[in-house]
Design a protein around this motif. Structure first.
Motif, PDB file in Angstrom:
ATOM      1  N   GLU A 135       0.892 -10.722  -4.651  1.00 41.76           N
ATOM      2  CA  GLU A 135       1.213 -12.003  -4.040  1.00 41.76           C
ATOM      3  C   GLU A 135       0.148 -13.066  -4.312  1.00 41.76           C
ATOM      4  O   GLU A 135      -1.039 -12.749  -4.341  1.00 41.76           O
ATOM      5  CB  GLU A 135       1.356 -11.828  -2.526  1.00 41.76           C
ATOM      6  CG  GLU A 135       0.064 -11.458  -1.779  1.00 41.76           C
ATOM      7  CD  GLU A 135      -0.255  -9.968  -1.774  1.00 41.76           C
ATOM      8  OE1 GLU A 135       0.307  -9.242  -2.620  1.00 41.76           O
ATOM      9  OE2 GLU A 135      -1.072  -9.539  -0.944  1.00 41.76           O
ATOM     10  N   HIS A 152       9.050  -7.819  -0.356  1.00 44.56           N
ATOM     11  CA  HIS A 152       7.691  -7.606   0.144  1.00 44.56           C
ATOM     12  C   HIS A 152       6.742  -8.713  -0.343  1.00 44.56           C
ATOM     13  O   HIS A 152       6.026  -9.310   0.461  1.00 44.56           O
ATOM     14  CB  HIS A 152       7.177  -6.233  -0.307  1.00 44.56           C
ATOM     15  CG  HIS A 152       5.818  -5.911   0.210  1.00 44.56           C
ATOM     16  ND1 HIS A 152       5.605  -5.122   1.320  1.00 44.56           N
ATOM     17  CD2 HIS A 152       4.586  -6.284  -0.204  1.00 44.56           C
ATOM     18  CE1 HIS A 152       4.316  -5.029   1.549  1.00 44.56           C
ATOM     19  NE2 HIS A 152       3.667  -5.720   0.635  1.00 44.56           N
ATOM     20  N   GLU A 153       6.753  -8.971  -1.625  1.00 46.84           N
ATOM     21  CA  GLU A 153       5.794  -9.956  -2.153  1.00 46.84           C
ATOM     22  C   GLU A 153       6.148 -11.363  -1.701  1.00 46.84           C
ATOM     23  O   GLU A 153       5.261 -12.159  -1.408  1.00 46.84           O
ATOM     24  CB  GLU A 153       5.707  -9.882  -3.673  1.00 46.84           C
ATOM     25  CG  GLU A 153       5.345  -8.509  -4.226  1.00 46.84           C
ATOM     26  CD  GLU A 153       4.122  -7.885  -3.594  1.00 46.84           C
ATOM     27  OE1 GLU A 153       3.264  -8.618  -3.058  1.00 46.84           O
ATOM     28  OE2 GLU A 153       4.022  -6.641  -3.600  1.00 46.84           O
ATOM     29  N   HIS A 177       4.747 -11.873   1.700  1.00 50.83           N
ATOM     30  CA  HIS A 177       3.316 -12.193   1.782  1.00 50.83           C
ATOM     31  C   HIS A 177       3.067 -13.701   1.813  1.00 50.83           C
ATOM     32  O   HIS A 177       1.986 -14.132   2.204  1.00 50.83           O
ATOM     33  CB  HIS A 177       2.562 -11.573   0.611  1.00 50.83           C
ATOM     34  CG  HIS A 177       2.138 -10.156   0.854  1.00 50.83           C
ATOM     35  ND1 HIS A 177       1.384  -9.791   1.952  1.00 50.83           N
ATOM     36  CD2 HIS A 177       2.339  -9.028   0.139  1.00 50.83           C
ATOM     37  CE1 HIS A 177       1.149  -8.482   1.889  1.00 50.83           C
ATOM     38  NE2 HIS A 177       1.723  -7.991   0.813  1.00 50.83           N
ATOM     39  N   GLU A 235      -0.777  -6.516   5.190  1.00 52.31           N
ATOM     40  CA  GLU A 235       0.048  -5.443   4.630  1.00 52.31           C
ATOM     41  C   GLU A 235       0.917  -4.756   5.689  1.00 52.31           C
ATOM     42  O   GLU A 235       2.067  -4.424   5.430  1.00 52.31           O
ATOM     43  CB  GLU A 235      -0.817  -4.397   3.918  1.00 52.31           C
ATOM     44  CG  GLU A 235      -1.544  -4.928   2.692  1.00 52.31           C
ATOM     45  CD  GLU A 235      -0.620  -5.475   1.613  1.00 52.31           C
ATOM     46  OE1 GLU A 235       0.611  -5.367   1.754  1.00 52.31           O
ATOM     47  OE2 GLU A 235      -1.138  -6.034   0.632  1.00 52.31           O
ATOM     48  N   ASN A 245       3.512  -7.138   7.056  1.00 55.01           N
ATOM     49  CA  ASN A 245       4.502  -7.389   6.006  1.00 55.01           C
ATOM     50  C   ASN A 245       5.361  -6.162   5.722  1.00 55.01           C
ATOM     51  O   ASN A 245       6.544  -6.289   5.396  1.00 55.01           O
ATOM     52  CB  ASN A 245       3.806  -7.878   4.734  1.00 55.01           C
ATOM     53  CG  ASN A 245       4.771  -8.572   3.814  1.00 55.01           C
ATOM     54  OD1 ASN A 245       5.659  -9.305   4.263  1.00 55.01           O
ATOM     55  ND2 ASN A 245       4.643  -8.321   2.525  1.00 55.01           N
ATOM     56  N   TYR A 249      -0.631   0.023   5.286  1.00 51.59           N
ATOM     57  CA  TYR A 249       0.779  -0.272   4.986  1.00 51.59           C
ATOM     58  C   TYR A 249       1.684   0.512   5.948  1.00 51.59           C
ATOM     59  O   TYR A 249       2.196  -0.025   6.919  1.00 51.59           O
ATOM     60  CB  TYR A 249       1.142   0.142   3.554  1.00 51.59           C
ATOM     61  CG  TYR A 249       0.542  -0.697   2.457  1.00 51.59           C
ATOM     62  CD1 TYR A 249       1.302  -1.675   1.813  1.00 51.59           C
ATOM     63  CD2 TYR A 249      -0.760  -0.502   2.035  1.00 51.59           C
ATOM     64  CE1 TYR A 249       0.773  -2.434   0.783  1.00 51.59           C
ATOM     65  CE2 TYR A 249      -1.303  -1.258   1.006  1.00 51.59           C
ATOM     66  CZ  TYR A 249      -0.534  -2.223   0.384  1.00 51.59           C
ATOM     67  OH  TYR A 249      -1.063  -2.968  -0.629  1.00 51.59           O
ATOM     68  N   PHE A 263       2.077  -2.770  -4.023  1.00 50.91           N
ATOM     69  CA  PHE A 263       2.472  -3.949  -3.238  1.00 50.91           C
ATOM     70  C   PHE A 263       1.292  -4.634  -2.596  1.00 50.91           C
ATOM     71  O   PHE A 263       1.307  -4.955  -1.441  1.00 50.91           O
ATOM     72  CB  PHE A 263       3.517  -3.597  -2.173  1.00 50.91           C
ATOM     73  CG  PHE A 263       4.411  -2.493  -2.602  1.00 50.91           C
ATOM     74  CD1 PHE A 263       4.499  -1.322  -1.898  1.00 50.91           C
ATOM     75  CD2 PHE A 263       5.113  -2.621  -3.766  1.00 50.91           C
ATOM     76  CE1 PHE A 263       5.306  -0.297  -2.332  1.00 50.91           C
ATOM     77  CE2 PHE A 263       5.924  -1.598  -4.197  1.00 50.91           C
ATOM     78  CZ  PHE A 263       6.019  -0.432  -3.495  1.00 50.91           C
TER      79      PHE A 263
END
Ligand SMILES: [Zn+2]
Length: 650
Positions: free
Chosen positions: A326, A352-353, A356, A375, A378, A441, A650
């Motif tokens: 990201e 996901h990205e 961010h 993380e 997200n 995560y 990620f």
């Protein structure tokens, strides 16, 4: 209708300012000129940094990140910690990367170059040159700005960790001298570590990128100009306010797709720009739909996406080390040439990205020190978004009868893992990269799902919106999140966070014992009555046999250190269901029922609130266990899936 123009202008200005409400003043703004020299894999750059001392103290030195020096040799902190590999990709020893600062001076003033020095605030590794300090001739007073001009050259490494080149593909991230954050009377400017990301102040970026004409270029922010130069290059001008970084990419094999995106409620208008490598162009629609889903989900869940552009970069084959990363208003996704529709990695990475952009981009927590705040939050958001658009039980994999949802996928990485580290810790202080990942995560994401089930969806939704609204364009810490959670829920959540964020233990409750024993007639002498079974009653009619009575015992145990109040559902063979509660504090407790019915089953956490529970298999027992006939055999495919997963972090 000229008369109304001022009114419209006022409304527009009001709306524009509302969009970026609660903005702090720009602290670190950059005016950068960058020229890509493909033959040398270099960028020749110059920048003017305008930095505001937004604190109460005078500042006598400046500190800068020189991130690309992480790739300079095998002794840098990044290379020592990573062993020269990241997510399965290896550094190319023939293609190191570095950044050289040729000179640095106060704009139209003193030359500061002689005071340049490399420092290693985290580990004292003299071979690490990722942090530079310079002395100011006179301290910068509180509330004052300074403008410094820097000339630099960035040499990109062969990409294996985020930044670099592969063939003609360039991912230019963490590429310019970048000032640290002056906070609480000191510089927060960490070295570049293997398991950490970034932290910076917000500002305004104006960047002019020059590259040979054949390249398709994408970058943070809105393109405000493009000129053709006499030497066969083009210059692209990008501007963006309210961001804390700037990244760009260039590749002749990108196919560019642009699409206007609009959402009515809440009001969002932006332009999706997809730079898809020509070898993946068949997957463009998958990326585009995932990005639309991300824009809708995050805008509705947390707050409207406020920027004018969002750029998705699909790395070239051989450049997957650049994928899944990201940057403000730009992110890299990632796929392979063969990617079945039911394997939703391109979708998951895209969501996901993109996400961010909220948790990292707009809410600027410190990724070096408390990585879960971006993380983990997200991952939680991604799990919910994936479930909404692709189905809760199949959001990750839905192919050939094999279905895996995001929750199950994240639980797989937590279950059975070592418990060496808590969720909150400096990123380079975890026992391993694996421990860092599973904590910040998966465990953090599951922790927030557990909190959601605990508080209820409505309260959790208010909590997340409040946290976003209050902390956007600022630098919150874990304590700020906890404070927001307690305030919004009106509950003391100290017991929850002190365990799950700050201790490395686990949550695991189980039904450890279940039995139903018939209470037989006693044998021996009992005062005042016989011990024989009931016989014929007086009058000669045969007596009905007394119903059997059972002693039912249910034992519930705590196998983990974390203490959570528990609910237990007990089911009897006459259909009766009993719900019990237990404070969960002792190592075990027992419930006993003496009745004519036999217990059939017992289950802790029957509503499945404890998504963080380390072992679901021990949560329930059935008296006569019937083995489910569900056996998964797709081992070859699972290995492929896991191999792919290991490539993307990620
Ligand atoms: Zn992430």
């Amino acid at each position: 209708m000229r008369r109304s123009i001022p009114i419209f202008a006022a409304i527009f200005l009001f709306m524009a300012s509302a969009l970026f409400a609660a903005l702090s003043r720009p602290i670190a703004s950059y005016d950068i000129k960058a020229r890509l020299v493909p033959a040398e894999k270099k960028i020749l750059g110059s920048e003017i940094l305008t930095w505001l001392n937004d604190t109460d103290l005078p500042v006598s030195e400046l500190r800068f990140h020189l991130y690309l020096n992480a790739f300079k040799n095998s002794r840098t902190t990044f290379m020592r910690e990573s062993g020269g590999s990241s997510r399965g990709f290896k550094a190319d020893k023939n293609n190191w990367g570095f950044i050289t600062v040729k000179n640095i001076r106060i704009q139209d003033g003193d030359d500061l170059t002689p005071s340049m020095a490399f420092i290693q605030p985290d580990d004292g590794n003299a071979d690490d040159r990722t942090v530079m300090k310079i002395d100011l001739p006179t301290p910068l007073p509180p509330g004052k700005k300074i403008a410094v001009a820097i000339e630099f050259t960035s040499k990109l490494p062969k990409v294996f960790a985020r930044s670099g080149f592969a063939g003609d593909f360039y991912m230019v991230g963490q590429w310019f001298p970048k000032i640290g954050v002056f906070q609480n009377g000191a510089w927060n400017c960490h070295q570049y570590h293997a398991s950490s990301e970034f932290f910076a102040d917000y500002g305004t970026y104006h960047v002019e990128i020059t590259a040979p004409e054949k390249f398709v270029v994408g970058a943070t922010g809105k393109r405000n100009g493009e000129t053709k130069n006499a030497d066969g290059t083009r210059t692209y001008v990008h501007d963006q306010e309210n961001v804390h970084d700037f990244a760009w990419t260039a590749c002749p094999d990108f196919i560019e797709f642009r699409e206007k995106y609009a959402l009515a409620e809440p009001s969002v208008k932006t332009e999706m720009i997809l730079l898809v490598h020509r070898s993946h162009v068949k997957q463009k629609d998958r990326y585009a739909q995932a990005l639309r889903n991300g824009l809708e989900f995050y805008s509705r869940s947390y707050g409207p996406y406020p920027y004018e552009t969002i750029t998705l970069v699909d790395p070239a084959p051989g450049a997957m080390g650049a994928g899944g990363m990201e940057y403000p208003t730009l992110f890299t996704a990632g796929t392979t040439t063969w990617m079945p529709k039911g394997v939703r990695f391109p979708e998951m990475v895209t969501i996901h990205e993109f996400g961010h952009g909220y948790w990292y981009g707009m809410v600027g927590s410190n990724e070096f020190e408390e990585a879960w705040l971006d993380e983990g939050i997200n991952t939680y958001s991604e799990i919910k978004a994936m479930a909404k658009y692709y189905g809760e039980d199949r959001s990750m994999i839905d192919i050939g009868g094999l279905k895996i949802g995001s929750v199950a996928y994240n639980r797989m990485s937590v279950i059975g893992s070592g418990r060496f580290d808590p969720i909150v810790k400096k990123s380079w202080e975890y026992i391993s990269g694996g421990s860092y990942s599973l904590n910040v995560y998966a465990k953090a994401g599951l922790m927030l799902l557990t909190l959601e089930k605990w508080l209820g969806e409505e309260v959790m939704s208010r909590l997340m919106r409040t946290y976003f609204e209050r902390w956007k364009f600022r630098h919150p810490t874990s304590k700020d999140f906890i404070h927001t959670a307690e305030e919004v829920s009106g509950k003391d959540l100290g017991w929850f966070f002190s365990q799950v964020l700050y201790s490395p233990d686990k949550l695991d409750y189980a039904v450890s014992g279940l039995k139903a024993e018939e209470i037989a007639a006693g044998e021996g002498l009992f005062d005042g009555r016989a011990t024989e079974p009931p016989g014929k009653e007086e009058g000669g009619a045969p007596a009905k046999p007394a119903p059997k009575v059972y002693r039912n015992e249910i034992t519930v145990a705590r196998y983990g250190e974390w203490i959570f109040p528990q609910e237990i559902l007990v089911v009897f063979d006459d259909g009766e269901k009993v719900r019990e509660t237990w404070d969960g504090k002792d190592r075990w407790t027992r419930f006993v029922y003496q009745k004519t019915a036999k217990v059939v089953s017992a289950e802790v956490d029957p509503d499945h609130k404890m998504v963080l529970d380390a072992n679901y298999a021990n949560n329930s027992r059935v008296l006569e266990l019937k083995r489910p006939a569900v056996v998964k055999a797709a081992l070859g495919f699972t290995a492929w899936v896991q191999g792919f997963l290991s490539l993307i972090s990620f």
